[in-house]
Structure formats: C-alpha cells, structure tokens
Design an enzyme around this catalytic site. Structure first.
Site, PDB file in Angstrom:
ATOM      1  N   GLU A 158     -35.774  16.252 -33.433  1.00 35.28           N
ATOM      2  CA  GLU A 158     -35.374  14.970 -32.231  1.00 35.28           C
ATOM      3  C   GLU A 158     -35.410  14.009 -33.223  1.00 35.28           C
ATOM      4  O   GLU A 158     -36.288  13.492 -34.228  1.00 35.28           O
ATOM      5  CB  GLU A 158     -36.590  15.294 -31.476  1.00 35.28           C
ATOM      6  CG  GLU A 158     -36.723  14.281 -30.388  1.00 35.28           C
ATOM      7  CD  GLU A 158     -37.656  14.283 -29.466  1.00 35.28           C
ATOM      8  OE1 GLU A 158     -37.783  13.219 -28.558  1.00 35.28           O
ATOM      9  OE2 GLU A 158     -38.680  14.928 -29.758  1.00 35.28           O
ATOM     10  N   LYS A 192     -31.789  13.687 -23.327  1.00 37.41           N
ATOM     11  CA  LYS A 192     -33.027  14.325 -23.061  1.00 37.41           C
ATOM     12  C   LYS A 192     -33.244  13.673 -21.657  1.00 37.41           C
ATOM     13  O   LYS A 192     -33.415  12.527 -21.311  1.00 37.41           O
ATOM     14  CB  LYS A 192     -34.330  13.653 -24.069  1.00 37.41           C
ATOM     15  CG  LYS A 192     -35.612  14.442 -23.720  1.00 37.41           C
ATOM     16  CD  LYS A 192     -36.361  13.777 -24.871  1.00 37.41           C
ATOM     17  CE  LYS A 192     -37.869  14.502 -24.459  1.00 37.41           C
ATOM     18  NZ  LYS A 192     -38.835  14.182 -25.798  1.00 37.41           N
ATOM     19  N   CYS A 226     -37.645  18.855 -27.321  1.00 38.35           N
ATOM     20  CA  CYS A 226     -38.885  18.743 -27.311  1.00 38.35           C
ATOM     21  C   CYS A 226     -39.667  19.009 -26.093  1.00 38.35           C
ATOM     22  O   CYS A 226     -39.628  20.019 -25.373  1.00 38.35           O
ATOM     23  CB  CYS A 226     -39.233  17.214 -27.872  1.00 38.35           C
ATOM     24  SG  CYS A 226     -40.979  17.354 -28.526  1.00 38.35           S
ATOM     25  N   VAL A 256     -46.025  17.119 -31.410  1.00 40.84           N
ATOM     26  CA  VAL A 256     -47.484  16.569 -31.822  1.00 40.84           C
ATOM     27  C   VAL A 256     -48.538  17.431 -31.874  1.00 40.84           C
ATOM     28  O   VAL A 256     -48.629  18.439 -30.895  1.00 40.84           O
ATOM     29  CB  VAL A 256     -47.524  15.156 -31.082  1.00 40.84           C
ATOM     30  CG1 VAL A 256     -46.379  14.209 -31.240  1.00 40.84           C
ATOM     31  CG2 VAL A 256     -47.691  15.282 -29.737  1.00 40.84           C
TER      32      VAL A 256
END
Length: 299
Positions: free
Chosen positions: A54, A126, A159, A186
């Site tokens: 991304e 997105k 994501c 993350v």
C-alpha cells in the site's frame, strides 16, 4: 481500464509474488527506484504477477491533505505508473501496487493499480479508510472492480478493507479468482505475543470463506514513529498459507492456478460458503456504531 478489460482466459499455473518495500515518505523518485528493484527481483524469481505494498509510491504517514497531495499523482501520466508500466512491458509481467492518486476534481485517494504489459487494466480506490487516513484521503468511489486477465478474474483491496467482510465478499460475488491486496500492516496492541498476526487471520478467513486466492503484500520499516510489520502472505482458496514473509526486505512467491482450480473450488463439498448462502434470510441494514475521531499514531 477496469472490469471491462477483455482477455482470453488461459488455464494453467502461474507464479505470484509479494515484494516488501520500505518507502521514503514523500520521495517519489526514490520510491520508484526501490519498487523497481523489488519488481525486478520478483521477476527474476519467475513471478508473472508482482504485488507491492500500500502507498508504495510515496509513503503512508501523511499528517493532512496537503502532505498527501504533494505525494499524489494522476493515474493517466503519473511518474510511478509510467515506471511500473514500463517494467511490466519490458519484463512481460503484471504489476499491482499502491499509490496516492490525485484526480482532476481535487480528490485524493489511497489507490491500487493493476498493470499488464499493455498498460493500466484496473484501478481500485480504498473504500474503508483506517484511522488518520481520513485526514489525508477521500473514501474510494469505484466499488470493487474485477478485471478479466489471462490468468483469471482479478480484484483488489487495500489493507484495512480486509477487516470488513463485505470487501472480500463483494469481489467473490463478482467472480474473482484472485485478490491482490497491497497493505501496510501495523502491530496489533491486543495480540498475544505467541499468536500469528491478526492480518494473517483476516486474509486466510477471507480466502477460505470466499473460495479464492489472496496475495497480500505489506510494507516493513518505521515511518514517523509508526512500525510496519511486513509479514506478507499468499493464501490458497481453502485459507491455508502458501508463502509467508518476515519483517524485512523480502520477496515471497507461490505457484497458483486460478482458472484451472475454478470448477473444483466452487464445487468443493467441504467448503462452499458461496454456494450455500441464503441471501433472502440476511438483514444487512446499515446500522452504524458511533463514529469516533481518528486517533493519531504519528505524534
């Protein structure tokens, strides 16, 4: 461009690769060099399809729209798209990567592009923005397109979309065989230390419950104090991992057969959630919880 791309389907195995990179925030030219090296490495490993993370074009941790706009580029003639298109043509491969997209009306999108040796085949914006992305990007407005390719029907998501089951399902009901997922995963603060990344669970669950392959490429490194875990994965249509990366610069590959497996995948008596759906019984009302303000992780 988009789901109208017309190609002759060819049954047979292909090699798909996920290439982890660590982009430099706002530096388009440096990131072109970084992604070019990753694409060439994947191609040398035999990949026909290469997936990049991304926002591989300009980084992710933008504080506001002004910073996002400075690193964004148009799909028609942006330098990153030109560079990736040239590589796709010269290496005779397909490239999927995340980039900051600027449009003529001033919109800014966290987007992904699918490029063939002939140019742009599909663009995804997105749909589900995560946390501070709401300060830097507009929500996607193209839905979930699926493109016809020589190796099957291909969709994209980005994501956090994987956390929303409707993302995968929207691609499945449009006939996707393979989902490419540029990501910037993350660390999860609630995750037990001995457990696999939650992102892997989301990917494998999406692959299993929708009976398609998923190739998710995540970045690694630290940007403005935010850690990124890497750990890219390629999952088969039963939800099991075919390949998994670590937390540094790495290219993983897997051999898959999206078209040749289609009939078997969709008629598997042990895994047929698409065929067993009872849509008439679902109440999918738009009930939303309270919307909280983004919590900055970049301070």
């Amino acid at each position: 461009m988009g789901s109208t791309a017309s190609k002759t389907a060819e049954s047979g195995e292909i090699v798909v690769a996920c290439a982890q990179t660590d982009p430099i925030l706002g530096d388009i030219e440096a990131n072109i060099d970084i992604t070019e090296a990753a694409i060439r490495r994947a191609s040398a490993l035999g990949a026909r399809v290469v997936v990049l993370p991304e926002c591989a074009s300009g980084g992710w941790a933008f504080a506001d729209r002004a910073e996002s706009a400075a690193a964004a580029q148009p799909i028609e003639d942006g330098p990153t798209i030109r560079a990736w298109s040239t590589l796709a043509r010269d290496l005779d491969i397909w490239v999927c990567g995340g980039f900051g997209e600027a449009t003529s009306d001033g919109s800014l999108f966290n987007s992904a592009v699918l490029l063939s040796p002939h140019g742009v085949e599909s663009v995804y914006r997105k749909v589900h923005l995560w946390n501070t992305e709401q300060l830097a990007f507009d929500p996607g407005n193209l839905g979930f397109p699926v493109a016809e390719t020589p190796f099957g029907r291909v969709g994209m998501l980005i994501c956090y979309d994987a956390w929303i089951p409707e993302s995968f399902r929207s691609l499945a009901v449009r006939g996707a065989d393979l989902v490419l997922a540029p990501s910037d995963w993350v660390p999860n603060p609630h995750q037990p230390r001995d457990a696999p990344p939650l992102a892997h669970i989301m990917v494998t669950a999406g692959a299993h419950s929708n009976q398609f392959y998923v190739a998710a490429a995540s970045r690694y490194g630290i940007e403005r104090g935010q850690d990124f875990i890497g750990r890219s994965v390629i999952a088969n249509h039963t939800g099991w991992l075919l390949a998994e990366a670590g937390g540094e610069a790495e290219v993983i590959t897997a051999k898959i057969d999206p078209i040749g497996s289609r009939e078997r995948r969709l008629s598997d008596p042990f895994n047929r959630p698409l065929g067993d759906r009872r849509v008439s019984e679902y109440d999918l009302g738009d009930v939303r919880p309270t919307r909280f303000q983004p919590i900055s992780m970049l301070d």
